[in-house]
Design a protein around this motif. Structure first.
Motif, PDB file in Angstrom:
ATOM      1  N   PHE A 140     -10.322  -5.086 -21.382  1.00 42.66           N
ATOM      2  CA  PHE A 140      -9.274  -5.886 -21.684  1.00 42.66           C
ATOM      3  C   PHE A 140      -7.834  -5.019 -22.365  1.00 42.66           C
ATOM      4  O   PHE A 140      -8.008  -4.031 -22.848  1.00 42.66           O
ATOM      5  CB  PHE A 140      -9.328  -7.183 -22.271  1.00 42.66           C
ATOM      6  CG  PHE A 140      -9.625  -6.850 -23.724  1.00 42.66           C
ATOM      7  CD1 PHE A 140     -11.075  -6.702 -24.341  1.00 42.66           C
ATOM      8  CD2 PHE A 140      -8.605  -6.567 -24.740  1.00 42.66           C
ATOM      9  CE1 PHE A 140     -11.306  -6.204 -25.536  1.00 42.66           C
ATOM     10  CE2 PHE A 140      -8.963  -6.323 -25.784  1.00 42.66           C
ATOM     11  CZ  PHE A 140      -9.948  -6.178 -26.462  1.00 42.66           C
ATOM     12  N   GLN A 141      -6.827  -5.724 -21.744  1.00 37.37           N
ATOM     13  CA  GLN A 141      -5.686  -5.410 -22.644  1.00 37.37           C
ATOM     14  C   GLN A 141      -5.132  -6.471 -23.400  1.00 37.37           C
ATOM     15  O   GLN A 141      -4.971  -7.407 -23.110  1.00 37.37           O
ATOM     16  CB  GLN A 141      -4.503  -4.869 -21.479  1.00 37.37           C
ATOM     17  CG  GLN A 141      -3.472  -3.791 -22.061  1.00 37.37           C
ATOM     18  CD  GLN A 141      -2.301  -3.526 -21.272  1.00 37.37           C
ATOM     19  OE1 GLN A 141      -1.357  -3.625 -21.442  1.00 37.37           O
ATOM     20  NE2 GLN A 141      -2.808  -2.344 -20.215  1.00 37.37           N
ATOM     21  N   PHE A 142      -4.636  -5.920 -24.540  1.00 35.20           N
ATOM     22  CA  PHE A 142      -3.983  -7.288 -25.483  1.00 35.20           C
ATOM     23  C   PHE A 142      -2.640  -6.582 -26.265  1.00 35.20           C
ATOM     24  O   PHE A 142      -2.711  -5.456 -26.535  1.00 35.20           O
ATOM     25  CB  PHE A 142      -4.979  -7.464 -26.732  1.00 35.20           C
ATOM     26  CG  PHE A 142      -4.126  -8.525 -27.540  1.00 35.20           C
ATOM     27  CD1 PHE A 142      -4.065  -9.906 -27.340  1.00 35.20           C
ATOM     28  CD2 PHE A 142      -3.537  -8.103 -28.618  1.00 35.20           C
ATOM     29  CE1 PHE A 142      -3.552 -10.740 -27.993  1.00 35.20           C
ATOM     30  CE2 PHE A 142      -3.071  -8.962 -29.767  1.00 35.20           C
ATOM     31  CZ  PHE A 142      -2.723 -10.359 -29.055  1.00 35.20           C
ATOM     32  N   TYR A 143      -1.545  -7.378 -25.855  1.00 32.74           N
ATOM     33  CA  TYR A 143      -0.210  -7.052 -26.288  1.00 32.74           C
ATOM     34  C   TYR A 143       0.278  -8.276 -26.696  1.00 32.74           C
ATOM     35  O   TYR A 143       0.728  -9.160 -25.802  1.00 32.74           O
ATOM     36  CB  TYR A 143       0.428  -6.268 -25.245  1.00 32.74           C
ATOM     37  CG  TYR A 143       1.898  -5.746 -25.464  1.00 32.74           C
ATOM     38  CD1 TYR A 143       2.161  -4.907 -26.712  1.00 32.74           C
ATOM     39  CD2 TYR A 143       2.870  -6.426 -24.780  1.00 32.74           C
ATOM     40  CE1 TYR A 143       3.619  -4.827 -26.814  1.00 32.74           C
ATOM     41  CE2 TYR A 143       4.172  -6.152 -25.098  1.00 32.74           C
ATOM     42  CZ  TYR A 143       4.393  -5.233 -26.099  1.00 32.74           C
ATOM     43  OH  TYR A 143       5.902  -4.800 -26.210  1.00 32.74           O
ATOM     44  N   ASN A 144       0.937  -8.206 -27.725  1.00 33.32           N
ATOM     45  CA  ASN A 144       1.651  -9.493 -28.021  1.00 33.32           C
ATOM     46  C   ASN A 144       2.658  -9.271 -29.305  1.00 33.32           C
ATOM     47  O   ASN A 144       2.379  -9.205 -30.406  1.00 33.32           O
ATOM     48  CB  ASN A 144       0.998 -10.535 -28.561  1.00 33.32           C
ATOM     49  CG  ASN A 144       1.636 -11.892 -28.724  1.00 33.32           C
ATOM     50  OD1 ASN A 144       2.757 -11.998 -29.151  1.00 33.32           O
ATOM     51  ND2 ASN A 144       1.149 -13.133 -28.094  1.00 33.32           N
TER      52      ASN A 144
ATOM     53  N   VAL B 275     -16.891 -11.833 -30.899  1.00 32.94           N
ATOM     54  CA  VAL B 275     -15.714 -12.399 -31.765  1.00 32.94           C
ATOM     55  C   VAL B 275     -14.903 -13.231 -31.012  1.00 32.94           C
ATOM     56  O   VAL B 275     -14.523 -14.114 -31.643  1.00 32.94           O
ATOM     57  CB  VAL B 275     -14.981 -11.021 -32.103  1.00 32.94           C
ATOM     58  CG1 VAL B 275     -13.702 -11.397 -33.171  1.00 32.94           C
ATOM     59  CG2 VAL B 275     -15.537  -9.878 -32.834  1.00 32.94           C
TER      60      VAL B 275
ATOM     61  N   TYR C 183     -16.335 -16.558 -31.086  1.00 35.63           N
ATOM     62  CA  TYR C 183     -16.424 -17.110 -32.328  1.00 35.63           C
ATOM     63  C   TYR C 183     -15.098 -17.831 -32.490  1.00 35.63           C
ATOM     64  O   TYR C 183     -14.701 -18.716 -33.352  1.00 35.63           O
ATOM     65  CB  TYR C 183     -16.728 -16.305 -33.581  1.00 35.63           C
ATOM     66  CG  TYR C 183     -18.237 -16.208 -33.741  1.00 35.63           C
ATOM     67  CD1 TYR C 183     -18.991 -17.167 -33.767  1.00 35.63           C
ATOM     68  CD2 TYR C 183     -18.851 -14.909 -33.704  1.00 35.63           C
ATOM     69  CE1 TYR C 183     -20.432 -17.100 -33.872  1.00 35.63           C
ATOM     70  CE2 TYR C 183     -20.252 -14.909 -33.987  1.00 35.63           C
ATOM     71  CZ  TYR C 183     -20.899 -15.783 -34.068  1.00 35.63           C
ATOM     72  OH  TYR C 183     -22.326 -15.640 -34.229  1.00 35.63           O
ATOM     73  N   PHE C 184     -13.917 -16.932 -32.162  1.00 37.57           N
ATOM     74  CA  PHE C 184     -12.461 -17.220 -32.613  1.00 37.57           C
ATOM     75  C   PHE C 184     -12.292 -18.509 -31.568  1.00 37.57           C
ATOM     76  O   PHE C 184     -11.670 -19.482 -32.035  1.00 37.57           O
ATOM     77  CB  PHE C 184     -11.581 -16.230 -31.872  1.00 37.57           C
ATOM     78  CG  PHE C 184     -11.215 -14.982 -32.946  1.00 37.57           C
ATOM     79  CD1 PHE C 184     -12.116 -14.706 -34.028  1.00 37.57           C
ATOM     80  CD2 PHE C 184     -10.276 -14.068 -32.997  1.00 37.57           C
ATOM     81  CE1 PHE C 184     -12.004 -13.868 -34.902  1.00 37.57           C
ATOM     82  CE2 PHE C 184      -9.999 -13.166 -33.895  1.00 37.57           C
ATOM     83  CZ  PHE C 184     -10.765 -13.019 -34.767  1.00 37.57           C
TER      84      PHE C 184
ATOM     85  N   LEU D  25      -2.586 -19.845 -31.307  1.00 41.73           N
ATOM     86  CA  LEU D  25      -3.566 -18.901 -31.259  1.00 41.73           C
ATOM     87  C   LEU D  25      -4.486 -19.525 -29.857  1.00 41.73           C
ATOM     88  O   LEU D  25      -4.863 -18.399 -29.296  1.00 41.73           O
ATOM     89  CB  LEU D  25      -4.562 -18.818 -32.260  1.00 41.73           C
ATOM     90  CG  LEU D  25      -3.828 -18.386 -33.562  1.00 41.73           C
ATOM     91  CD1 LEU D  25      -4.682 -18.599 -34.963  1.00 41.73           C
ATOM     92  CD2 LEU D  25      -3.598 -16.767 -33.370  1.00 41.73           C
TER      93      LEU D  25
ATOM     94  N   ILE E 260      -5.070 -13.880 -27.398  1.00 42.73           N
ATOM     95  CA  ILE E 260      -6.413 -13.259 -28.177  1.00 42.73           C
ATOM     96  C   ILE E 260      -7.809 -13.847 -27.891  1.00 42.73           C
ATOM     97  O   ILE E 260      -8.794 -13.221 -27.792  1.00 42.73           O
ATOM     98  CB  ILE E 260      -6.207 -13.565 -29.894  1.00 42.73           C
ATOM     99  CG1 ILE E 260      -6.998 -12.666 -30.802  1.00 42.73           C
ATOM    100  CG2 ILE E 260      -6.340 -15.003 -30.192  1.00 42.73           C
ATOM    101  CD1 ILE E 260      -6.442 -11.577 -30.679  1.00 42.73           C
ATOM    102  N   LEU E 261      -7.754 -15.246 -27.343  1.00 42.32           N
ATOM    103  CA  LEU E 261      -8.764 -15.683 -26.811  1.00 42.32           C
ATOM    104  C   LEU E 261      -9.340 -15.213 -25.637  1.00 42.32           C
ATOM    105  O   LEU E 261     -10.470 -15.457 -24.822  1.00 42.32           O
ATOM    106  CB  LEU E 261      -8.885 -17.138 -26.735  1.00 42.32           C
ATOM    107  CG  LEU E 261      -8.580 -18.148 -27.913  1.00 42.32           C
ATOM    108  CD1 LEU E 261      -8.598 -19.381 -27.818  1.00 42.32           C
ATOM    109  CD2 LEU E 261      -9.552 -17.485 -29.310  1.00 42.32           C
TER     110      LEU E 261
ATOM    111  N   THR F  32      -9.448 -11.784 -24.725  1.00 47.06           N
ATOM    112  CA  THR F  32      -9.941 -10.439 -25.011  1.00 47.06           C
ATOM    113  C   THR F  32     -11.438 -10.285 -24.791  1.00 47.06           C
ATOM    114  O   THR F  32     -12.417 -10.863 -25.155  1.00 47.06           O
ATOM    115  CB  THR F  32      -9.589 -10.049 -26.414  1.00 47.06           C
ATOM    116  OG1 THR F  32     -10.321 -10.820 -27.497  1.00 47.06           O
ATOM    117  CG2 THR F  32      -7.998 -10.093 -26.523  1.00 47.06           C
TER     118      THR F  32
END
Lengths: 384, 384
Positions: free
Chosen positions: A4-8, A211, A214-215, A249, A254-255, A257
């Motif tokens: 994945f990619q995460f960018y915020n 993770v 869980y998030f 959120l 983030i969810l 990822t």
């Protein structure tokens, strides 16, 4: 886990009395267009507070009247004001509709083609957008911390989405006390919207993304816990604060990822809102449980995890556990004023037309496995 | 919930075979210094892979030999190379020490005063830093997605931290398969480090920050679940992927949203590492349980929540539950090779000197309530 990619890069300024910090984060000398919706930003004093904060140091204009499911036609009027007054920074004051609308204005103001093509993706690529920020008054869509938006064209009754990193808000101010004056229906919708955003990313198939799971479960549990106080205690700061941060959120990336994502419920729901004007959250509450029932096999492992970890269901066969979890979800939605069929909302549906719209918008293979075909979508629509 | 600000613009590129995307995210025409540590980046092939990716399009130099607990003296040599070769972008290839070191180089290269003052905060303000990115090979510190760092001055045996938004990595590439060749001790340390990072933000006093608590608990549970496979199955991709993402999230700011933070264990631990060279994680594992025992009253509510939600402890008096949770934490640390006293590591401690160092560094009122005085720190140090 999937790659994945995460960018915020959106800065969140969260808490009571944070609007006073607004000017600190604006570019010096910015010429600002405040974008807002209806009376609520006026009535609860947020708009005045924003103007007071800006007045000593900034040139600004204000543009009100952004509708729920913001209209393309309205937004073009804002684009005219941007050009006329040489606006170079947009400040959304409101909820998801106002923010989504502002994100569209940000692109359209600099776009050198027919702005409708930003939504149909048939024109030149969007390469630039005005910088923007938000003051959030309604937790629900997560638009204050993502780079997505959804716009409705009233003329053709179409609701289309867009996504580009260019429209991340530079910052968003989240003051939970600004939600105290929200009407019950918007709070109910906001909780359901956040809950379903989370499930669109969680309830697919397992990929051992511990993770992220869980998030997602943490956000679902939070929403379940705070829902009664959010609805019944208008000035419960802690409940509103937890609601506001959970809603942000739920759709800030983030969810997503490392996991597959569904979003079929949203795609189908958008068609219902576009044609019949039904609140976004109410379309989601109708579709999701039916979709789960139809896709029980593909979603079995995650439905069982959801049953156990969110609802604490430990007895019965696997099928009974899943049915019980779906039932409890429906009850939760009902506790928030959601109804069970379109007819309950006084809507007489045209399934053929809805399916044709899905086809027209390319939504012929929805869901995390691309197997929500038009046939399945038709089955869903027939049951709601 | 407390008011907070959250800002984290680092782009995460996560997953197998992602180093091949490196060049895509670098500024065109960048003159790069690759910064790395010892043999591991060479032996596992990561350094070569990075160089191969850069070779066609970028000018680069490489600087190796960054130590664990990176030395100020070593980093100044890298600053000389930056200046000599007109480097304008830094690429850290390694774990937290290499990344922290790179963050210091980024500041020192543009600093117009004695670079030691960046750490003592006695010089002019840091107003600029070279842009940087990272290729992570060792999950532990979270440095790949935050704006902090810790540097050691060998000459004076001091370990000091810094923090500025200027040093957020522009992007970080996290390929879990690059951790396969890590030695057991570094994996053990990495798990303990991430676990304690989470606890420094979680185990304070309750402020009704529901999502943040659930997120922290999700990371703790993940680390507990994956620890055995991380240690005993060197090529278990899923375990390594969950470890890597959990370690990053443990210190990227999200767990600090709306909650008080402790960090006394870290402050005291830094003095132990600076004086005796003991691994960072091992200092944390020594201090944390003792600190909890001494601060049981102030931390009571959160210790009980931790006992219940992480360890599933439901029987006994509250005190018994807390003692049991502390004991289980110690056992978990022991399962990762952590010992119980400094003497077990062959270290003969000088409590007076350690307390003097804490005083010298201004650490006279540590913890979330500022009540870890030098007297309490002394009690902790006497017991470990």
């Amino acid at each position: 886990m999937q790659n994945f990619q995460f960018y915020n890069p959106t800065r969140i300024i969260f808490g009571q009395d944070t609007i006073s910090q607004l000017a600190t984060y604006l570019p010096k000398g910015a010429r600002i267009l405040i974008v807002y919706g209806g009376q609520s930003a006026i009535n609860n004093g947020t708009l005045d507070e924003v103007k007071t904060t800006l007045a000593p140091d900034f040139y600004y204009q204000a543009f009100g009247g952004i509708e729920p499911n913001p209209h393309f036609e309205t937004l073009l009027k804002a684009v005219d004001i941007v050009k006329k007054h040489k606006i170079d920074f947009l400040l959304a004051v409101g909820g998801g509709s106002v923010i989504d609308g502002t994100k569209f204005i940000a692109q359209a103001a600099l776009y050198r083609d027919d702005p409708w093509k930003i939504l149909t993706k048939t024109g030149v690529e969007v390469k630039d957008a005005l910088p923007l920020a938000t003051v959030l008054t309604l937790p629900a869509t997560g638009s204050e911390m993502n780079c997505r938006g959804v716009i409705t064209r009233a003329e053709t009754q179409e609701k289309l989405s867009f996504r580009t990193e260019l429209i991340f808000p530079q910052f968003s101010i989240l003051d939970p006390s600004k939600t105290y004056s929200l009407p019950k229906r918007q709070l109910e919708n906001g909780i359901v919207d956040s809950f379903v955003h989370t499930l669109e990313q969680y309830l697919t198939y397992p990929v051992d993304a511990k993770v992220t799971d869980y998030f997602a479960e943490g956000i679902l549990k939070t929403l379940l816990e705070i829902a009664p106080d959010v609805i019944h205690k208008p000035d419960d700061y802690q409940a509103r604060a937890n609601f506001m941060w959970a809603a942000t959120l739920a759709l800030n990336g983030i969810l997503a990822t490392g996991v597959p994502e569904d979003w079929a419920t949203h795609r189908i729901g958008h068609e219902l809102t576009a044609l019949y004007g039904l609140d976004h959250a109410r379309t989601l509450a109708l579709i999701l449980p039916v979709l789960w029932s139809l896709k029980k096999e593909e979603k079995r492992a995650k439905l069982l995890q959801y049953a156990l970890r969110i609802w604490g269901i430990t007895s019965g066969t696997d099928d009974e556990k899943i049915d019980s979890a779906i039932e409890k979800t429906v009850h939760f939605f009902q506790s928030l004023g959601m109804k069970n069929t379109l007819a309950d909302y006084g809507i007489s549906k045209d399934v053929d037309l809805l399916v044709a719209r899905l086809e027209q918008h390319g939504h012929t293979a929805l869901g995390e496995q691309g197997n929500i075909t038009l046939t399945i979508s038709r089955q869903i629509l027939e049951r709601i």
